[in-house]
Design a protein around this motif. Structure first.
Motif, PDB file in Angstrom:
ATOM      1  N   MET A 108      -9.852   2.883   2.883  1.00  0.00           N
ATOM      2  CA  MET A 108      -9.032   3.899   2.234  1.00  0.00           C
ATOM      3  C   MET A 108      -9.427   5.299   2.704  1.00  0.00           C
ATOM      4  O   MET A 108      -8.568   6.144   2.974  1.00  0.00           O
ATOM      5  CB  MET A 108      -9.196   3.792   0.715  1.00  0.00           C
ATOM      6  N   ALA A 109     -10.729   5.542   2.832  1.00  0.00           N
ATOM      7  CA  ALA A 109     -11.196   6.844   3.317  1.00  0.00           C
ATOM      8  C   ALA A 109     -10.796   7.065   4.767  1.00  0.00           C
ATOM      9  O   ALA A 109     -10.391   8.163   5.152  1.00  0.00           O
ATOM     10  CB  ALA A 109     -12.717   6.932   3.166  1.00  0.00           C
ATOM     11  N   SER A 110     -10.880   6.020   5.580  1.00  0.00           N
ATOM     12  CA  SER A 110     -10.613   6.137   7.016  1.00  0.00           C
ATOM     13  C   SER A 110      -9.140   6.358   7.323  1.00  0.00           C
ATOM     14  O   SER A 110      -8.782   7.239   8.106  1.00  0.00           O
ATOM     15  CB  SER A 110     -11.080   4.871   7.743  1.00  0.00           C
ATOM     16  N   PHE A 111      -8.288   5.543   6.704  1.00  0.00           N
ATOM     17  CA  PHE A 111      -6.884   5.476   7.115  1.00  0.00           C
ATOM     18  C   PHE A 111      -5.927   6.301   6.261  1.00  0.00           C
ATOM     19  O   PHE A 111      -4.798   6.554   6.682  1.00  0.00           O
ATOM     20  CB  PHE A 111      -6.404   4.017   7.096  1.00  0.00           C
ATOM     21  N   HIS A 112      -6.369   6.714   5.056  1.00  0.00           N
ATOM     22  CA  HIS A 112      -5.420   7.372   4.165  1.00  0.00           C
ATOM     23  C   HIS A 112      -5.918   8.718   3.643  1.00  0.00           C
ATOM     24  O   HIS A 112      -5.364   9.752   3.991  1.00  0.00           O
ATOM     25  CB  HIS A 112      -5.052   6.424   3.012  1.00  0.00           C
ATOM     26  N   MET A 113      -6.934   8.715   2.813  1.00  0.00           N
ATOM     27  CA  MET A 113      -7.379   9.971   2.227  1.00  0.00           C
ATOM     28  C   MET A 113      -7.890  10.932   3.292  1.00  0.00           C
ATOM     29  O   MET A 113      -7.584  12.135   3.254  1.00  0.00           O
ATOM     30  CB  MET A 113      -8.469   9.699   1.185  1.00  0.00           C
ATOM     31  N   GLY A 114      -8.660  10.417   4.251  1.00  0.00           N
ATOM     32  CA  GLY A 114      -9.212  11.271   5.294  1.00  0.00           C
ATOM     33  C   GLY A 114      -8.158  11.972   6.133  1.00  0.00           C
ATOM     34  O   GLY A 114      -8.131  13.212   6.207  1.00  0.00           O
ATOM     35  N   PRO A 115      -7.247  11.225   6.777  1.00  0.00           N
ATOM     36  CA  PRO A 115      -6.235  11.888   7.598  1.00  0.00           C
ATOM     37  C   PRO A 115      -5.276  12.750   6.784  1.00  0.00           C
ATOM     38  O   PRO A 115      -4.835  13.794   7.254  1.00  0.00           O
ATOM     39  CB  PRO A 115      -5.500  10.727   8.281  1.00  0.00           C
ATOM     40  N   PHE A 116      -4.966  12.329   5.532  1.00  0.00           N
ATOM     41  CA  PHE A 116      -4.073  13.134   4.696  1.00  0.00           C
ATOM     42  C   PHE A 116      -4.689  14.501   4.404  1.00  0.00           C
ATOM     43  O   PHE A 116      -4.051  15.544   4.587  1.00  0.00           O
ATOM     44  CB  PHE A 116      -3.788  12.397   3.381  1.00  0.00           C
ATOM     45  N   CYS A 138      -1.594   4.993  -1.974  1.00  0.00           N
ATOM     46  CA  CYS A 138      -3.000   4.702  -2.286  1.00  0.00           C
ATOM     47  C   CYS A 138      -3.118   3.434  -3.122  1.00  0.00           C
ATOM     48  O   CYS A 138      -4.014   2.612  -2.893  1.00  0.00           O
ATOM     49  CB  CYS A 138      -3.641   5.884  -3.010  1.00  0.00           C
ATOM     50  N   PHE A 139      -2.192   3.256  -4.074  1.00  0.00           N
ATOM     51  CA  PHE A 139      -2.270   2.069  -4.926  1.00  0.00           C
ATOM     52  C   PHE A 139      -1.926   0.801  -4.150  1.00  0.00           C
ATOM     53  O   PHE A 139      -2.680  -0.168  -4.154  1.00  0.00           O
ATOM     54  CB  PHE A 139      -1.344   2.201  -6.127  1.00  0.00           C
ATOM     55  N   VAL A 140      -0.761   0.812  -3.490  1.00  0.00           N
ATOM     56  CA  VAL A 140      -0.303  -0.397  -2.798  1.00  0.00           C
ATOM     57  C   VAL A 140      -1.242  -0.750  -1.656  1.00  0.00           C
ATOM     58  O   VAL A 140      -1.698  -1.893  -1.533  1.00  0.00           O
ATOM     59  CB  VAL A 140       1.139  -0.220  -2.278  1.00  0.00           C
ATOM     60  N   VAL A 141      -1.551   0.227  -0.813  1.00  0.00           N
ATOM     61  CA  VAL A 141      -2.420  -0.046   0.325  1.00  0.00           C
ATOM     62  C   VAL A 141      -3.833  -0.352  -0.144  1.00  0.00           C
ATOM     63  O   VAL A 141      -4.540  -1.155   0.469  1.00  0.00           O
ATOM     64  CB  VAL A 141      -2.404   1.134   1.322  1.00  0.00           C
ATOM     65  N   GLY A 142      -4.250   0.266  -1.257  1.00  0.00           N
ATOM     66  CA  GLY A 142      -5.565  -0.074  -1.813  1.00  0.00           C
ATOM     67  C   GLY A 142      -5.642  -1.539  -2.194  1.00  0.00           C
ATOM     68  O   GLY A 142      -6.666  -2.205  -1.960  1.00  0.00           O
ATOM     69  N   CYS A 143      -4.567  -2.066  -2.776  1.00  0.00           N
ATOM     70  CA  CYS A 143      -4.511  -3.501  -3.097  1.00  0.00           C
ATOM     71  C   CYS A 143      -4.562  -4.348  -1.831  1.00  0.00           C
ATOM     72  O   CYS A 143      -5.251  -5.380  -1.773  1.00  0.00           O
ATOM     73  CB  CYS A 143      -3.248  -3.822  -3.889  1.00  0.00           C
ATOM     74  N   LEU A 144      -3.837  -3.918  -0.801  1.00  0.00           N
ATOM     75  CA  LEU A 144      -3.832  -4.661   0.461  1.00  0.00           C
ATOM     76  C   LEU A 144      -5.216  -4.634   1.114  1.00  0.00           C
ATOM     77  O   LEU A 144      -5.670  -5.650   1.667  1.00  0.00           O
ATOM     78  CB  LEU A 144      -2.787  -4.074   1.406  1.00  0.00           C
ATOM     79  N   VAL A 246      -0.120  -3.783   6.012  1.00  0.00           N
ATOM     80  CA  VAL A 246      -0.541  -2.394   5.822  1.00  0.00           C
ATOM     81  C   VAL A 246       0.292  -1.471   6.711  1.00  0.00           C
ATOM     82  O   VAL A 246       0.747  -0.398   6.278  1.00  0.00           O
ATOM     83  CB  VAL A 246      -2.039  -2.225   6.133  1.00  0.00           C
ATOM     84  N   THR A 247       0.499  -1.872   7.958  1.00  0.00           N
ATOM     85  CA  THR A 247       1.290  -1.063   8.888  1.00  0.00           C
ATOM     86  C   THR A 247       2.719  -0.882   8.377  1.00  0.00           C
ATOM     87  O   THR A 247       3.268   0.229   8.401  1.00  0.00           O
ATOM     88  CB  THR A 247       1.317  -1.717  10.281  1.00  0.00           C
ATOM     89  N   VAL A 248       3.329  -1.962   7.895  1.00  0.00           N
ATOM     90  CA  VAL A 248       4.682  -1.886   7.348  1.00  0.00           C
ATOM     91  C   VAL A 248       4.717  -0.948   6.144  1.00  0.00           C
ATOM     92  O   VAL A 248       5.627  -0.120   6.003  1.00  0.00           O
ATOM     93  CB  VAL A 248       5.191  -3.283   6.954  1.00  0.00           C
ATOM     94  N   GLU A 249       3.717  -1.051   5.276  1.00  0.00           N
ATOM     95  CA  GLU A 249       3.686  -0.209   4.077  1.00  0.00           C
ATOM     96  C   GLU A 249       3.548   1.266   4.433  1.00  0.00           C
ATOM     97  O   GLU A 249       4.125   2.135   3.763  1.00  0.00           O
ATOM     98  CB  GLU A 249       2.532  -0.636   3.164  1.00  0.00           C
ATOM     99  N   CYS A 250       2.809   1.569   5.487  1.00  0.00           N
ATOM    100  CA  CYS A 250       2.658   2.958   5.929  1.00  0.00           C
ATOM    101  C   CYS A 250       3.987   3.541   6.417  1.00  0.00           C
ATOM    102  O   CYS A 250       4.174   4.762   6.391  1.00  0.00           O
ATOM    103  CB  CYS A 250       1.610   3.048   7.036  1.00  0.00           C
ATOM    104  N   VAL A 251       4.887   2.677   6.875  1.00  0.00           N
ATOM    105  CA  VAL A 251       6.229   3.129   7.258  1.00  0.00           C
ATOM    106  C   VAL A 251       7.114   3.257   6.026  1.00  0.00           C
ATOM    107  O   VAL A 251       7.815   4.259   5.834  1.00  0.00           O
ATOM    108  CB  VAL A 251       6.866   2.153   8.280  1.00  0.00           C
ATOM    109  N   PHE A 255       9.609   6.736   2.815  1.00  0.00           N
ATOM    110  CA  PHE A 255      10.910   6.830   2.149  1.00  0.00           C
ATOM    111  C   PHE A 255      10.782   6.986   0.642  1.00  0.00           C
ATOM    112  O   PHE A 255      11.785   7.011  -0.067  1.00  0.00           O
ATOM    113  CB  PHE A 255      11.736   5.577   2.458  1.00  0.00           C
ATOM    114  N   VAL A 256       9.535   7.081   0.149  1.00  0.00           N
ATOM    115  CA  VAL A 256       9.314   7.214  -1.286  1.00  0.00           C
ATOM    116  C   VAL A 256       9.470   8.666  -1.701  1.00  0.00           C
ATOM    117  O   VAL A 256       8.846   9.556  -1.127  1.00  0.00           O
ATOM    118  CB  VAL A 256       7.917   6.699  -1.681  1.00  0.00           C
TER     119      VAL A 256
END
Length: 257
Positions: A108-116, A138-144, A246-251, A255-256
């Motif tokens: 989560m730190a590497s792929f989401h919070m950090g780059p954001f 963060c929630f959905v990808v955190g679960c994944l 995870v890759t699909v969810e990042c796309v 749209f959210v």
């Protein structure tokens, strides 16, 4: 973005490398083709190599000057070091809960919070606000990521037992843990569908709900028809399948609204 990606390339080499340096005996059973397990690389060379990777990533991050980047590397590398290194109070992989937490939080730190935060505060010079799409991500990808952390042990039961590790797959059995993973994925998609249905933007509501319904059906079909719980290769393939989700969810999260 490359200012973030290049240092983290070396961070990931450290993360993968430190785990292999500390797991040579286990890998001789679970992954005998790895260079340290085969003896292609010596233990000393492996230690020097992973140390150089970590120093390179920190050095590049220091040159960039982004605090989110530096802290993301420290958190991600630190969590995976305490997960792998066999010292008192460390070697978190011996605990099922700490193993999952360290892996999921590191990703989560590497792929989401950090780059954001790097793009938001360092590049764009804006305040660190968190939009609806980021919170859902963060929630959905955190679960994944939690599922990724659990599923990585499904194919390694034999070697983990020999090493005295108590992973969830060993404690509960491969079948139970596999269906636990599927349940967590479906729960995450269920929350995404609910949040999408509550969106005030019509096109976002339609896209978010429809795409995640499709993902629910796709994952269920894959679990029922494509995974052989008696095959190590099939279980490993399921683990890698999670990264595709995870890759699909990042796309989809784009749209959210």
């Amino acid at each position: 973005m490359f200012q973030y990606m290049v240092p983290f390339f070396f961070t990931f080499q450290f993360i993968v490398g430190v785990n292999q340096v500390c797991d040579i005996e286990i890998d001789m059973i679970n992954k005998p083709d790895l260079p340290l397990a085969t003896g292609e690389y010596s233990f000393t060379f492996g230690v020097i190599l992973v140390a150089l990777f970590l120093l390179t990533s920190l050095g590049l991050a220091w040159m960039v000057g982004s605090k989110p980047l530096i802290w993301s590397i420290i958190v991600a590398a630190g969590l995976m070091a305490v997960y792998s290194i066999n010292l008192p109070l460390l070697r978190w992989k011996r605990s099922a809960i700490l193993s999952v937490l360290s892996n999921a939080m590191s990703m989560m730190a590497s792929f989401h919070m950090g780059p954001f935060l790097h793009m938001k505060t360092f590049v764009l010079k804006k305040a660190a606000t968190f939009p609806r799409s980021m919170l859902l991500s963060c929630f959905v990808v955190g679960c994944l990521y939690t599922v990724i952390s659990i599923s990585k042990d499904l194919a390694d039961v034999e070697g983990d037992k020999a090493a005295g590790l108590k992973t969830l797959a060993i404690r509960l059995g491969v079948k139970r843990v596999f269906w636990l993973c599927i349940s967590l994925i479906q729960m995450a998609y269920g929350i995404a569908i609910t949040m999408g249905a509550l969106s005030p933007v019509l096109w976002s509501k339609i896209v978010t709900v429809l795409t995640h319904v499709i993902m629910v059906l796709y994952v269920w079909n894959h679990a029922v028809n494509s995974v052989d719980l008696s095959s190590k290769d099939s279980l490993q393939s399921f683990h890698m399948f999670m990264f595709k989700l995870v890759t699909v969810e990042c796309v989809l999260v784009l749209f959210v609204r």
